[in-house]
Design an enzyme around this catalytic site. Sequence first.
Site, short mmCIF file in Angstrom:
data_model
loop_
_atom_site.label_atom_id
_atom_site.label_comp_id
_atom_site.label_asym_id
_atom_site.label_seq_id
_atom_site.Cartn_x
_atom_site.Cartn_y
_atom_site.Cartn_z
N HIS A 141 0.83 -1.21 0.00
CA HIS A 141 0.00 0.00 0.00
C HIS A 141 0.87 1.26 0.00
O HIS A 141 0.45 2.30 -0.51
CB HIS A 141 -0.93 0.04 1.22
CG HIS A 141 -1.88 -1.11 1.29
ND1 HIS A 141 -2.77 -1.40 0.29
CD2 HIS A 141 -2.08 -2.06 2.24
CE1 HIS A 141 -3.48 -2.46 0.61
NE2 HIS A 141 -3.08 -2.89 1.78
N HIS A 193 3.02 8.83 0.24
CA HIS A 193 2.01 8.68 -0.81
C HIS A 193 2.46 9.45 -2.06
O HIS A 193 3.00 10.54 -1.95
CB HIS A 193 0.66 9.24 -0.37
CG HIS A 193 0.04 8.51 0.77
ND1 HIS A 193 -0.79 7.43 0.60
CD2 HIS A 193 0.14 8.70 2.10
CE1 HIS A 193 -1.18 6.99 1.79
NE2 HIS A 193 -0.62 7.74 2.73
N HIS A 205 3.49 10.98 5.67
CA HIS A 205 2.57 10.91 6.82
C HIS A 205 3.26 10.28 8.01
O HIS A 205 3.66 9.11 7.94
CB HIS A 205 1.32 10.07 6.47
CG HIS A 205 0.37 10.77 5.55
ND1 HIS A 205 -0.66 10.13 4.92
CD2 HIS A 205 0.29 12.08 5.18
CE1 HIS A 205 -1.34 11.00 4.18
NE2 HIS A 205 -0.78 12.18 4.32
N THR A 228 -6.36 7.79 5.81
CA THR A 228 -6.63 7.88 4.37
C THR A 228 -6.64 6.51 3.71
O THR A 228 -6.69 6.42 2.48
CB THR A 228 -5.59 8.78 3.66
OG1 THR A 228 -4.31 8.17 3.77
CG2 THR A 228 -5.57 10.17 4.27
#
Lengths: 390, 390
Positions: B142, B195, B212, B291
């Site tokens: 991810h 991200h 993050h 998120t």
Amino acid sequence: RLYILYRDGARNSYLSRVHRRTTAAAMTLTQRLTLLFWGLLHIFGLVSACIYKYGTSPDSLAPPHGGTHWDHGLNGDDWIGVDAVGNPWTCSSGIRQSPINLPATQSLELNGDTLSRNLRTSWNYPTIHSNGSNVEVINNGHAIQIEWLSPYAADVQIVVPARQSNSTSVTAVLGMQQGEQSTTVRATPTQFHFHTISEHLIMGKHYPLELHIVHKITDLPACTSGCYSVTSVLFELTDVGDNSLLDSIWAAMPMREGQINFMPAGTEIRLGELLPHINVRDYMAYEGSLTTPPCTEGLLWHVMVHPQKISRAQWTKYKTAVSFKDCAFKNATSTAGHRHHRHHHHRRMLLADEGPVGNPQDYTCTVAAYGFNYRSSQQAYGRAVKLARA
Amino acid sequence: RLYILYRDGARNSYLSRVHRRTTAAAMTLTQRLTLLFWGLLHIFGLVSACIYKYGTSPDSLAPPHGGTHWDHGLNGDDWIGVDAVGNPWTCSSGIRQSPINLPATQSLELNGDTLSRNLRTSWNYPTIHSNGSNVEVINNGHAIQIEWLSPYAADVQIVVPARQSNSTSVTAVLGMQQGEQSTTVRATPTQFHFHTISEHLIMGKHYPLELHIVHKITDLPACTSGCYSVTSVLFELTDVGDNSLLDSIWAAMPMREGQINFMPAGTEIRLGELLPHINVRDYMAYEGSLTTPPCTEGLLWHVMVHPQKISRAQWTKYKTAVSFKDCAFKNATSTAGHRHHRHHHHRRMLLADEGPVGNPQDYTCTVAAYGFNYRSSQQAYGRAVKLARA
């Protein structure tokens, strides 16, 4: 990429056509399992696990382009190839490539990298009126592009030195001084299209969408075979709602590669309003290239400083139009479609490297992932970027 | 998705294991063509046309997460599912979701949406030193995520009202006034990850990368089972060169999903320097969510206004780490690997809907397209965003 014929597999195991009634009794457990394996392989391997990049979908209706195949999968980093007549692309060899990461307007002003008012380009884009058969919205497998089939009385006036020689380029304005004798040449828009995410960055930031209006210049001695200039407008995301200037285009947007939709009669595109208002039409100009193969250089770029707006829903529709697709034969589970199915797969497989050759109508494709169609930003190599204030 | 067994195909055509010597003479032209077709189908269909999204690659070493499978293919627009114990995610039902499109800092100041200095969060991130086995760089399918196995004396102090009740949330600071009696609670960083492209937008603009840093708060009555707060740093593209603060992480970045690399002994992460310098540490605070699924709400977000820098090469490496992959069995063209090959395909196909179950080591995967791992921006629904000036 190297394709090796699967010879060993073919020797040890092959598909024999045996009549059903004679087979049933003769099948061993191994044969039954092998049979099951191939059936499952076929279904799951081809129906569920195969995603096609934008520009490679087997339901694409786009005709062959000629020259090396390309797509945006690697943001242009793999663009080494030749055009339809065998000439190598400029993408990987050029040193004046587009897009680039543009500086802050403030830093251009501080460094005196500005164009005086008399050197400004001027834009004249009347509203495009559709009669139902003169304005096309095209999904060409690389972008959503708008073209017109009837004459369009639009032009852009680009400043060049008053005395032109055969070496006067369309980018000459970038080297001109305020007092220099000047004239203008006419640039005629030929099409416009969009990229997501934006190709140009300003101060390292991307925008969700970028509009490119492509113009051709012919009335300059050096441009008898055509020079290009592109006008770019960036779009920023807004929470307020749809940008109504995009509505007519978005409503006619084909979601399938190679599909062309005529804009309905009575609809219009207010192209002039897609530029910032003339009072705030600041732009940055520089010498660059086409952002897709063959990446031809010598273009005069105009990137508008003030962005337009785009809604979340409008952006999502564009990302869907350029999406990664998951494709299956329409008749994959029916007996009737079977021979057909195999036949087309066969043809497709034989020419896999050159794209699909089966009947695109036989495929059903769904969106597997949102796509993008932007090229990575290129090295500036010290090129001048000049700011023109409104 | 519906999977239907390919029964008709299995009846009409199946793979019979016939010995090579007996076959050669017996094969008809049709048989030979069919054989060729299946061989090619196998090669082109499975070896060249199957692209896997980030998070679904068959060479993934990531263990099952539990709960519904998810990936970033549709930027989170399809996130409807349940966690490992069956609780539905908040992603599609929530009304305080992250990320959002943040306003201009100027407009926050104009509207008085500011936090006074005494309500500011403060950060304390000592340098993370690796001894070769205490700092992990993880590609979890991810994101690229950094975790530490030895205690890390870092904390973040978040302001809350002096008198706390069971209903005092970690986002209480957003409703506090300058004169109000206050205290702080401690937020402890648990991991940080990246991200691409940025999840938050500022004034409609994306950034190439977003960091993050995820913190857990436990010393607030309402947070005994844990509350979260995330600190976000945006990265803008620079032409100058690599950001040396990312060097140690990028050098250890695993390009394969589920792979974990220890940072080499002697390397370090100067996490504190990845925040803007304390003199310019302006940030925007708002109440939002994780998120990624389960998209838990009630988080206090801090998005730093001033971005860090990232080079083109660093960005490309990250886009490659989260890429779409094209995977093939390692032994697909060798006789030795054949049974193995079939066996694993078989197992994989039977469980295609639940992800790969074959041995990931049997696959060779190459990058088919650069990827992304950002969620679409969410509706703000009138939520307050507050600016804290340094």
